[in-house]
Write a protein that holds these residues in place. Sequence first.
Motif, PDB file in Angstrom:
ATOM      1  N   THR A   5       0.839  -1.199   0.000  1.00  0.00           N
ATOM      2  CA  THR A   5       0.000   0.000   0.000  1.00  0.00           C
ATOM      3  C   THR A   5       0.872   1.245   0.000  1.00  0.00           C
ATOM      4  O   THR A   5       0.581   2.216  -0.703  1.00  0.00           O
ATOM      5  CB  THR A   5      -0.929  -0.002   1.220  1.00  0.00           C
ATOM      6  N   GLN A   8       2.167   1.704  -3.463  1.00  0.00           N
ATOM      7  CA  GLN A   8       1.117   2.205  -4.349  1.00  0.00           C
ATOM      8  C   GLN A   8       0.895   3.696  -4.122  1.00  0.00           C
ATOM      9  O   GLN A   8       0.727   4.455  -5.080  1.00  0.00           O
ATOM     10  CB  GLN A   8      -0.190   1.441  -4.109  1.00  0.00           C
ATOM     11  N   LEU A   9       0.877   4.099  -2.868  1.00  0.00           N
ATOM     12  CA  LEU A   9       0.711   5.521  -2.561  1.00  0.00           C
ATOM     13  C   LEU A   9       1.872   6.342  -3.104  1.00  0.00           C
ATOM     14  O   LEU A   9       1.681   7.422  -3.663  1.00  0.00           O
ATOM     15  CB  LEU A   9       0.565   5.737  -1.055  1.00  0.00           C
ATOM     16  N   GLN A  10       3.078   5.822  -2.931  1.00  0.00           N
ATOM     17  CA  GLN A  10       4.268   6.523  -3.431  1.00  0.00           C
ATOM     18  C   GLN A  10       4.227   6.638  -4.954  1.00  0.00           C
ATOM     19  O   GLN A  10       4.555   7.698  -5.525  1.00  0.00           O
ATOM     20  CB  GLN A  10       5.546   5.802  -2.971  1.00  0.00           C
ATOM     21  N   GLN A  11       3.815   5.570  -5.611  1.00  0.00           N
ATOM     22  CA  GLN A  11       3.702   5.596  -7.078  1.00  0.00           C
ATOM     23  C   GLN A  11       2.643   6.613  -7.519  1.00  0.00           C
ATOM     24  O   GLN A  11       2.835   7.342  -8.496  1.00  0.00           O
ATOM     25  CB  GLN A  11       3.358   4.211  -7.622  1.00  0.00           C
ATOM     26  N   GLU A  12       1.523   6.651  -6.783  1.00  0.00           N
ATOM     27  CA  GLU A  12       0.461   7.606  -7.107  1.00  0.00           C
ATOM     28  C   GLU A  12       0.959   9.040  -6.908  1.00  0.00           C
ATOM     29  O   GLU A  12       0.696   9.924  -7.738  1.00  0.00           O
ATOM     30  CB  GLU A  12      -0.775   7.340  -6.239  1.00  0.00           C
ATOM     31  N   ARG A  15       3.205   9.865  -9.801  1.00  0.00           N
ATOM     32  CA  ARG A  15       2.407  10.072 -11.013  1.00  0.00           C
ATOM     33  C   ARG A  15       1.750  11.449 -10.978  1.00  0.00           C
ATOM     34  O   ARG A  15       1.755  12.187 -11.971  1.00  0.00           O
ATOM     35  CB  ARG A  15       1.344   8.975 -11.132  1.00  0.00           C
ATOM     36  N   LEU A  16       1.223  11.822  -9.826  1.00  0.00           N
ATOM     37  CA  LEU A  16       0.576  13.125  -9.692  1.00  0.00           C
ATOM     38  C   LEU A  16       1.580  14.270  -9.810  1.00  0.00           C
ATOM     39  O   LEU A  16       1.283  15.309 -10.399  1.00  0.00           O
ATOM     40  CB  LEU A  16      -0.194  13.209  -8.373  1.00  0.00           C
ATOM     41  N   ARG A  19       2.344  14.667 -13.455  1.00  0.00           N
ATOM     42  CA  ARG A  19       1.217  15.309 -14.136  1.00  0.00           C
ATOM     43  C   ARG A  19       1.180  16.806 -13.826  1.00  0.00           C
ATOM     44  O   ARG A  19       0.943  17.632 -14.703  1.00  0.00           O
ATOM     45  CB  ARG A  19      -0.098  14.637 -13.696  1.00  0.00           C
TER      46      ARG A  19
END
Length: 90
Positions: A5, A8-12, A15-16, A19
């Motif tokens: 988890t 996943q948070l770090q990847q998100e 990604r943000l 962007r």
Amino acid sequence: MSSATDEQLQQEVERLRARLAALELELVQVQAQANSAVAEWQERAYWLDRWHIDLNELMRRPGADRLRAVLRAGRTPLRLLRKALRAVRS
């Protein structure tokens, strides 16, 4: 929290951030284009004011429609000439 988890948070987050960076760059480009367009129109307005030309008054005159039609008709040969000159130069 599990490490999956957290990953996943770090990847998100990454990604943000990417962007956001892309959107900031796009904003700078759009602002530069807008500034360029505004500067171009300010330049035109300056010369119209300097020469005391009121386009609204000018376009109210009887021959204005005919003049615009002539100018529109003259654009096509001018564009073709420019295209031909560019082709010769290349």
